[in-house]
Design a protein around this motif. Structure first.
Motif, PDB file in Angstrom:
ATOM      1  N   LEU A 187      26.164 -73.138  75.243  1.00  0.00           N
ATOM      2  CA  LEU A 187      25.866 -72.919  73.827  1.00  0.00           C
ATOM      3  C   LEU A 187      25.028 -73.659  73.073  1.00  0.00           C
ATOM      4  N   LEU A 188      24.462 -74.546  73.982  1.00  0.00           N
ATOM      5  CA  LEU A 188      22.562 -74.610  73.540  1.00  0.00           C
ATOM      6  C   LEU A 188      21.623 -73.889  73.511  1.00  0.00           C
ATOM      7  N   LEU A 189      21.347 -73.672  74.896  1.00  0.00           N
ATOM      8  CA  LEU A 189      20.414 -72.625  75.087  1.00  0.00           C
ATOM      9  C   LEU A 189      20.932 -71.503  74.487  1.00  0.00           C
ATOM     10  N   PHE A 192      22.152 -71.158  70.937  1.00  0.00           N
ATOM     11  CA  PHE A 192      21.360 -71.346  69.389  1.00  0.00           C
ATOM     12  C   PHE A 192      20.651 -72.004  69.532  1.00  0.00           C
ATOM     13  N   PHE A 193      19.697 -72.233  70.405  1.00  0.00           N
ATOM     14  CA  PHE A 193      18.291 -72.302  70.468  1.00  0.00           C
ATOM     15  C   PHE A 193      17.662 -71.015  70.208  1.00  0.00           C
ATOM     16  N   ALA A 212      31.120 -64.378  74.962  1.00  0.00           N
ATOM     17  CA  ALA A 212      31.708 -64.606  73.520  1.00  0.00           C
ATOM     18  C   ALA A 212      31.232 -65.378  72.891  1.00  0.00           C
ATOM     19  N   LEU A 213      30.839 -66.396  73.500  1.00  0.00           N
ATOM     20  CA  LEU A 213      29.620 -67.418  73.019  1.00  0.00           C
ATOM     21  C   LEU A 213      28.381 -66.643  71.350  1.00  0.00           C
ATOM     22  N   THR A 240      29.154 -64.785  69.485  1.00  0.00           N
ATOM     23  CA  THR A 240      30.013 -64.973  68.079  1.00  0.00           C
ATOM     24  C   THR A 240      29.518 -66.343  67.670  1.00  0.00           C
ATOM     25  N   ALA A 241      28.781 -66.940  68.391  1.00  0.00           N
ATOM     26  CA  ALA A 241      27.972 -68.571  67.551  1.00  0.00           C
ATOM     27  C   ALA A 241      26.391 -67.755  66.157  1.00  0.00           C
ATOM     28  N   LEU A 253      34.731 -60.733  69.933  1.00  0.00           N
ATOM     29  CA  LEU A 253      35.200 -62.105  68.565  1.00  0.00           C
ATOM     30  C   LEU A 253      35.108 -62.139  67.797  1.00  0.00           C
ATOM     31  N   ARG A 254      33.689 -61.618  67.497  1.00  0.00           N
ATOM     32  CA  ARG A 254      32.928 -61.377  66.340  1.00  0.00           C
ATOM     33  C   ARG A 254      34.271 -60.336  65.355  1.00  0.00           C
ATOM     34  N   VAL A 313      36.243 -70.037  73.976  1.00  0.00           N
ATOM     35  CA  VAL A 313      35.809 -69.568  72.526  1.00  0.00           C
ATOM     36  C   VAL A 313      36.882 -69.514  71.705  1.00  0.00           C
ATOM     37  N   THR A 344      25.997 -80.635  69.951  1.00  0.00           N
ATOM     38  CA  THR A 344      25.821 -79.227  70.015  1.00  0.00           C
ATOM     39  C   THR A 344      25.559 -78.523  68.301  1.00  0.00           C
TER      40      THR A 344
END
Lengths: 293, 214
Positions: free
Chosen positions: A116-118, A120-121, A209-210, A212-213, A220-221, B64, B168
């Motif tokens: 998720l960190l990857l 996000f960035f 599904a991540l 969606t962030a 999911l979104r 999630v 995070t």
């Protein structure tokens, strides 16, 4: 392997005890389900208005298109990850020490980062690089990097698990290093690791599904948006969860079948892995000493 | 660099929450895993089937989705949890399912003679499992459990999607301005490595101490 391993043939007393336990278990499970059901019922979660959207064509179409988006990013990221992972694996097995070091460092680094960190960035990096793209690409790239590192370990474990005679024989037949790799070692390794590779691709599909962030319009979104629109978030999440389970379960059936076929064909060759969470078997193979070159 | 130094306190808070989610969540996962594994190898049919269905569902749903269900979904039936609590619940169940599979593979690796001997001595199922099988099974899966832990630590990041104030999430919030994205990514990465290195070492020590080579 669902057979009970601890209680096989029971005596009369044991059977009575099991019958009693079964009755109690059924009662408890039924009780829990009843409590959950009542709770849902009294809060109106079974009311028709909350479930009706699922019978409407528009909703089904919206969810279907979102599923297509999910599968699309999974397919692209999966293909990229396979290529990237293959390159990393070859680099980590390279005869040139610096290449090996770089690949090792890269693999270990990518595996240490939470995905998720990857994710996000990645959009921020792309923006820094002057690329203002749809969230599809940052998501696909993040998935490629992370899963590529894991696939690299799987490939490497596969190559290292081959009998060293394979390599020695092909080299002594006069094949070059790349011919040995490409014609002899890699095909066998991939075949042997196919179940593990498929399992990792299932994990990749789950991980989409991540997206969606970072507002990628995947399942999911879309469910989130529709849930807010119809006021039936709970139902939406449950339905989407079941869609994921169905898709992944179907894929894992394929993996299981591949594994069985593998076993039948090559003895106990295939190595089962159900995702990052149990990469042990693979790592145990990979940590075996690097074969003499 | 300044951005990281200025927000060191926030990052430390985030790291602390990540540590809590990791340790508490993994403890929860261990309990869930042992119970599920016990159900799956036990003689009681309904429990076996229920545990199998539950495990398969947990392993095939993205984490999630699970966290969304707990955090955004359950309030609809008046079950309210904070992001941290939701993360803890979701992660215990999710990692617990993988834990159950791991423990079960350990149980399967214990020679059947052990269970047979224990049962012919008159031990009940729970005694056989708790006194004879599990102590041996857990020894063989120390390394897999270690791997599970590092996957769990990395998965705690996903609690950020429901607004848990962990590493995070903090890194992403601070890094809203793209300029220092790289520094923040590195800083957050160091935070995770700070957790993963010592625990990796701990598990390899445990492995050396506990595993019986046959």
């Amino acid at each position: 392997m669902t057979a009970p391993v601890i209680a096989d043939e029971l005596g009369p007393r044991g059977r009575r005890r099991v019958q009693l336990a079964t009755a109690v278990a059924v009662a408890v499970i039924a009780g829990l389900l009843a409590v959950a059901f009542m709770r849902l019922f009294t809060k109106g979660q079974f009311s028709a208005t909350r479930w009706k959207p699922f019978t409407e064509l528009d909703t089904i179409r919206a969810l279907w298109l979102a599923l297509v988006n999910t599968l699309k990013v999974a397919a692209v990221a999966g293909a990229l990850a396979a290529v990237f992972g293959g390159a990393l694996a070859l680099a980590r097995l390279s005869l040139t020490a610096p290449v090996r070091w770089v690949a090792t460092a890269l693999i270990e680094l990518l595996r240490a980062y939470p995905l998720l960190l990857l994710i996000f960035f990645m959009p921020k990096f792309l923006k820094l690089a002057g690329l203002d793209v749809e969230p599809f690409w940052p998501l696909a790239i993040a998935l490629m990097l992370y899963n590529g590192a894991i696939l690299a370990e799987i490939f490497r474990a596969g190559i290292l698990s081959l009998d060293r005679g394979q390599r020695e024989a092909s080299l002594s037949l006069g094949l070059s290093y790349w011919q040995t790799m490409g014609l002899v070692l890699v095909p066998q390794a991939v075949r042997r690791m196919l179940p593990a590779i498929v399992s990792q691709l299932i994990t990749l599909l789950k991980d989409t599904a991540l997206g969606t962030a970072i507002f990628y319009d995947e399942l999911l979104r879309r469910a989130d948006g529709l849930g807010n629109q119809f006021g039936n978030n709970l139902q939406m999440y449950v339905v989407v969860g079941m869609v994921y389970v169905a898709v992944n379960y179907a894929l894992s059936r394929v993996a299981r079948r591949l594994e069985v076929r593998q076993r039948r064909r090559f003895g106990a060759a295939g190595i089962a892995v159900a995702g990052v969470e149990d990469l042990t078997a693979v790592e145990a193979g990979a940590d075996a000493e690097v074969p003499a070159r | 660099m300044d951005l990281v130094l200025d927000n060191l306190d926030l990052l430390r808070q985030g790291l602390w929450l990540t540590v809590q989610l990791s340790l508490l969540g993994f403890a929860g996962a261990f309990v869930v895993g042992v119970v599920l594994a016990a159900c799956r190898v036990g003689p009681v049919g309904p429990l076996r089937r229920a545990a199998t269905v539950f495990t398969e569902a947990m392993r095939n749903v993205p984490l999630v989705v699970l966290l969304y269900l707990v955090y955004f979904g359950l309030p609809k039936v008046d079950l309210l949890f904070s992001p941290f609590q939701s993360g803890l619940i979701g992660m215990s169940l999710y990692s617990g399912a993988y834990m159950a599979e791991t423990i079960r593979s350990g149980i399967n690796s214990v020679a059947t003679g052990q269970a047979e001997a224990a049962r012919s001595l008159g031990l009940t199922f729970l005694q056989v499992l708790g006194l004879v099988i599990l102590p041996q099974a857990l020894r063989t899966v120390v390394q897999p459990i270690g791997n599970l832990f590092s996957a769990h630590v990395k998965n705690t990041a996903i609690a950020a999607t429901i607004g848990a104030f962990e590493l995070t999430y903090v890194a992403n919030q601070i890094g809203e301005a793209e300029a220092e994205a790289i520094t923040l990514l590195v800083a957050a990465g160091i935070g995770y490595v700070l957790m993963l290195l010592p625990t990796g070492w701990l598990f390899s020590v445990l492995e050396r101490r506990l595993v019986v080579h046959r």
